[in-house]
Design an enzyme around this catalytic site. Structure first.
Site, PDB file in Angstrom:
ATOM      1  N   GLU A  71       0.836  -1.174   0.002  1.00 14.96           N
ATOM      2  CA  GLU A  71       0.017  -0.122   0.256  1.00 14.96           C
ATOM      3  C   GLU A  71       0.796   1.273   0.121  1.00 14.96           C
ATOM      4  O   GLU A  71       0.902   1.922   0.961  1.00 14.96           O
ATOM      5  CB  GLU A  71      -1.135   0.083   1.328  1.00 14.96           C
ATOM      6  CG  GLU A  71      -1.965  -1.021   1.085  1.00 14.96           C
ATOM      7  CD  GLU A  71      -3.134  -0.961   2.067  1.00 14.96           C
ATOM      8  OE1 GLU A  71      -2.929  -0.513   3.188  1.00 14.96           O
ATOM      9  OE2 GLU A  71      -4.159  -1.675   1.821  1.00 14.96           O
ATOM     10  N   GLU A 101      -5.823  -7.857  -0.453  1.00 10.90           N
ATOM     11  CA  GLU A 101      -6.188  -7.813   0.680  1.00 10.90           C
ATOM     12  C   GLU A 101      -7.895  -7.247   0.415  1.00 10.90           C
ATOM     13  O   GLU A 101      -8.207  -6.360  -0.416  1.00 10.90           O
ATOM     14  CB  GLU A 101      -5.727  -6.354   1.591  1.00 10.90           C
ATOM     15  CG  GLU A 101      -4.272  -6.908   2.240  1.00 10.90           C
ATOM     16  CD  GLU A 101      -3.801  -5.459   3.065  1.00 10.90           C
ATOM     17  OE1 GLU A 101      -4.816  -4.896   3.579  1.00 10.90           O
ATOM     18  OE2 GLU A 101      -2.721  -5.526   3.439  1.00 10.90           O
TER      19      GLU A 101
END
Length: 454
Positions: free
Chosen positions: A186, A290
């Site tokens: 991320e 995710e």
């Protein structure tokens, strides 16, 4: 060894493999909502060490790493039909800020153990560098004590990550049960100008050390923006993250409205299509690194969260997308297994206080202590109506600074004090509260996943 062929991952003999499994959050990269502490990992470890001393703190944390994932955990995942575990790691296990560029060999012992354990059950590992020097995004899960992602500002931090991945790639280059490397979780580069050139450099360095393993690359802005990629690298999966708005702690009914937006299965599918447009346009594999809802303990609400998950899994099946559910084990928000025993007996009240204060972003509805914070939100909205800070805007930024940094850091001494006076056996018992046999099973979630994977 797996490699990319068009839109699929395949084995050496051409057999397609769709990687489906879980993320091992809270293990080699600890997160506050997963194990119940406040603020960020390194600050928590320092606070606990102040109380226990260096040696006894090491006793507790090393035992926690041992207990958190073992043979019974791997056997459960294999029994469910999973074939992949994404393993988040913190750079601090392998290199220290005091001695940059010097690899800590001892830091690999638990990672090696779990990769081997999973491989013996026929389960691939994806190694995910979740926290890098300087922090690659603005939040706690990159072990960031601030709201500034300094990684993108300093070449020194970037050099260290390249060196670490060269060592990682060299270490695992011949391991067939390592599916590949997820070099940065991320990324949150506010300018969007550094991340693309850095990926170019990193890919070249990793390929020089290991030409064969798959690279799993996250887009910018928390794996949602793929415009930063200037080329489609060979043998690469571009990873999207796909959390559903209604599945957050502050999520509304499903189907229904969450913060003014209607969320139903159609909206989930449209969001997935948007988040994977780059992959489909480039003809590369679809893999959701995710996703997963937050559970509340309210049976009616949680059944809606299970329906969100069912709908997402059906969408992924329809598009032949692989996935990694977040997360395997925690203290109650998302895990297949929930810790119990002495840890929850001792820290349960503290976890409840954190929840009451909204000190965890992942467990917060954004309405805790609203009577205190509402005037501040109104002040910001009135005085600075055009303020729209990266990455999620003014409301989130204010909550991050006040709840998830200021209040969370103020809670650190209280958390650490709960370790005071414990002998070694009691510390070991706390750590063992996360062992398979000490955990409660979230059976509806386990049954749902088993049904999908079979």
């Amino acid at each position: 060894m797996l490699h990319v062929s068009g839109t699929r991952l395949i084995t050496a003999d051409g057999t397609p493999v769709r990687l489906r499994g879980v993320g091992l959050g809270g293990w080699m990269n600890m997160e506050n909502f997963i194990t119940g502490y406040p603020a960020n990992e390194s600050a928590m470890r320092e606070a606990v060490q102040e109380v226990l001393g260096e040696d006894r703190a090491e006793l507790f944390f090393d035992r926690l790493l041992t207990s958190f994932f073992g043979p019974q955990d791997a056997a459960l995942l294999a029994e469910l039909g999973m074939n992949c575990v994404r393993i988040p790691v913190n750079y601090r296990h392998f290199e220290s800020d005091a001695r940059p560029f010097e690899i800590i060999e001892r830091g690999f012992r638990h990672l090696d153990r779990v990769i081997d354990l999973l491989g013996r059950h026929g389960i691939y590992s994806v190694i995910d560098l979740h926290a890098v020097p300087g922090a690659q995004n603005q939040h706690w899960h990159s072990d960031n004590p601030t709201h500034v992602a300094s990684f993108w500002r300093h070449r020194h931090f970037q050099d260290r990550v390249v060196a670490l991945w060269e060592a990682m790639a060299d270490r695992y280059k011949d391991n067939p049960w390592v599916a590949g490397y997820n070099p940065i979780n991320e990324p949150g580069d506010p300018t969007g100008k550094v991340v693309g050139p850095f990926y170019d450099r990193l890919v070249k360095a990793v390929r020089a050390a290991d030409p064969h393993h798959v690279l799993f690359l996250d887009g910018n802005t928390y794996s949602t923006d793929f415009s930063v990629f200037r080329e489609v690298y060979e043998n690469t999966v571009f990873v999207c993250h796909d959390y559903a708005l209604a599945g957050f702690a502050h999520g509304g009914p499903y189907p229904g409205y969450t913060r003014g937006e209607w969320v139903d299965r159609g909206q989930l599918e449209r969001t997935f299509a948007k988040r994977t447009r780059f992959q489909r346009e480039t003809g590369t594999p679809l893999w959701v690194g995710e996703f997963g809802p937050v559970y509340t303990g309210d049976p009616e609400v949680d059944e809606q969260r299970y329906q969100i998950l069912r709908d997402q899994l059906e969408i992924y099946d329809e598009h032949e997308a692989g996935w990694s559910l977040w997360t395997y084990k925690d203290v109650g928000l998302q895990g297949l297994l929930v810790a119990g025993g002495p840890y929850m007996e001792r820290f349960g009240g503290f976890v409840a206080k954190k929840r009451r204060l909204g000190a965890d972003r992942w467990g917060s509805t954004m309405e805790e202590t609203a009577d205190v914070l509402r005037p501040l939100h109104e002040l910001i909205e009135t005085e600075f109506p055009g303020w729209d800070p990266y990455p999620w805007g003014a409301r989130y930024q204010t909550d991050d600074l006040i709840r998830h940094i200021l209040i969370a850091q103020a809670l650190l001494p209280e958390y650490a004090e709960l370790f005071r006076g414990l002998d070694d056996e009691e510390l070991i018992a706390l750590a063992d509260s996360f062992a398979f046999e000490s955990c409660a099973r979230r059976e509806p979630l386990i049954d749902l996943l088993r049904a999908n994977l079979r």
